[in-house]
Design a protein around this motif. Structure first.
Motif, PDB file in Angstrom:
ATOM      1  N   HIS A  30      96.136   9.099  69.548  1.00  0.00           N
ATOM      2  CA  HIS A  30      97.235   9.086  70.571  1.00  0.00           C
ATOM      3  C   HIS A  30      97.661  10.601  70.678  1.00  0.00           C
ATOM      4  CE1 HIS A  30     101.199   8.326  68.036  1.00  0.00           C
ATOM      5  NE2 HIS A  30     100.914   9.505  67.982  1.00  0.00           N
ATOM      6  N   HIS A  32     101.283  12.772  72.289  1.00  0.00           N
ATOM      7  CA  HIS A  32     102.395  12.546  72.521  1.00  0.00           C
ATOM      8  C   HIS A  32     102.494  12.652  74.016  1.00  0.00           C
ATOM      9  CE1 HIS A  32     103.439  13.371  68.320  1.00  0.00           C
ATOM     10  NE2 HIS A  32     102.921  12.472  68.404  1.00  0.00           N
ATOM     11  N   GLU A  62     108.170   9.552  64.432  1.00  0.00           N
ATOM     12  CA  GLU A  62     107.213   8.677  64.371  1.00  0.00           C
ATOM     13  C   GLU A  62     107.202   7.775  63.047  1.00  0.00           C
ATOM     14  OE1 GLU A  62     103.481  10.114  65.665  1.00  0.00           O
ATOM     15  OE2 GLU A  62     104.405   9.136  67.672  1.00  0.00           O
ATOM     16  N   HIS A 118     101.338   9.726  62.467  1.00  0.00           N
ATOM     17  CA  HIS A 118     101.697   9.045  64.017  1.00  0.00           C
ATOM     18  C   HIS A 118     101.797   7.634  63.715  1.00  0.00           C
ATOM     19  CE1 HIS A 118     100.729  12.615  66.049  1.00  0.00           C
ATOM     20  NE2 HIS A 118      99.490  12.679  65.221  1.00  0.00           N
ATOM     21  N   ALA A 119     102.651   7.054  64.659  1.00  0.00           N
ATOM     22  CA  ALA A 119     103.082   5.604  64.847  1.00  0.00           C
ATOM     23  C   ALA A 119     103.243   5.116  66.282  1.00  0.00           C
ATOM     24  CB  ALA A 119     104.182   5.228  64.001  1.00  0.00           C
TER      25      ALA A 119
HETATM   26 ZN   LIG Z   1     102.183  11.152  67.105  1.00  0.00          ZN
END
Ligand SMILES: [Zn+2]
Length: 176
Positions: A30, A32, A62, A118-119
């Motif tokens: 992903h 941002h 995150e 990351h989430a």
């Molecule tokens: Zn991230």
């Protein structure tokens, strides 16, 4: 006719399941500021909206909320989403659309993805309109609601096919 509708609902459910799996696998990839939005029409007047947004672009962090301040940030962002569904996707006001089943959750990183830190946030809701959605136009004001989001990839699934669009400001018009 009823049978065809059910077949289509099953197809849409299958597509959503496929996206969910792809979303998990693409977890590390992903970017941002870039979100994904899927709008699927399941019947002529019913649809679903699903969002996959980097947590950073929604919350500013995150990791799962730990401090009181982070928990408040998360609750406020979740409430803001649920209370402003008409500002996530703005359907034609003349169609008389109503929203239900709003859900939003913090997707904890998979064990293998944990080192990236990351989430994403996953959110969804259902749309029911008094008039047919097919052929109508809509906007995606989500970037006004959450200004850290700079670009949204919008997947539109209708009974006539599937398109993918990139939207980088809220006033761009998309069409079913
Ligand atoms: Zn991230």
């Amino acid at each position: 006719m009823k049978h065809m509708t059910q077949t289509f609902v099953s197809l849409a459910a299958f597509l959503f399941a496929s996206f969910a799996i792809a979303g998990t696998q693409n977890h590390k990839a992903h970017v941002h500021g870039m979100g994904k939005l899927t709008i699927a029409l399941e019947t002529e007047k019913d649809g679903s909206v699903a969002l996959d947004i980097p947590a950073e672009s929604f919350l500013g962090f995150e990791h799962p909320a730990k401090t009181a301040s982070e928990k408040k940030t998360m609750k406020d962002a979740f409430d803001k989403f649920k209370n402003n569904l008409n500002s996530v996707v703005q359907f034609d006001p003349g169609l008389g659309c109503a929203f239900s089943d709003a859900k939003i959750e913090f997707e904890r990183p998979e064990p293998g993805a944990a080192e990236t830190g990351h989430a994403d946030l996953n959110a969804s809701y259902s749309v029911h309109c008094a008039k047919e959605l097919q052929g109508s136009s809509f906007h995606v004001p989500l970037m006004n609601l959450f200004p850290r989001i700079k670009q949204i990839s919008v997947q539109i699934i209708t009974q006539t096919g599937q398109t993918e669009n990139k939207v980088s400001h809220a006033e761009e018009t998309l069409k079913f």
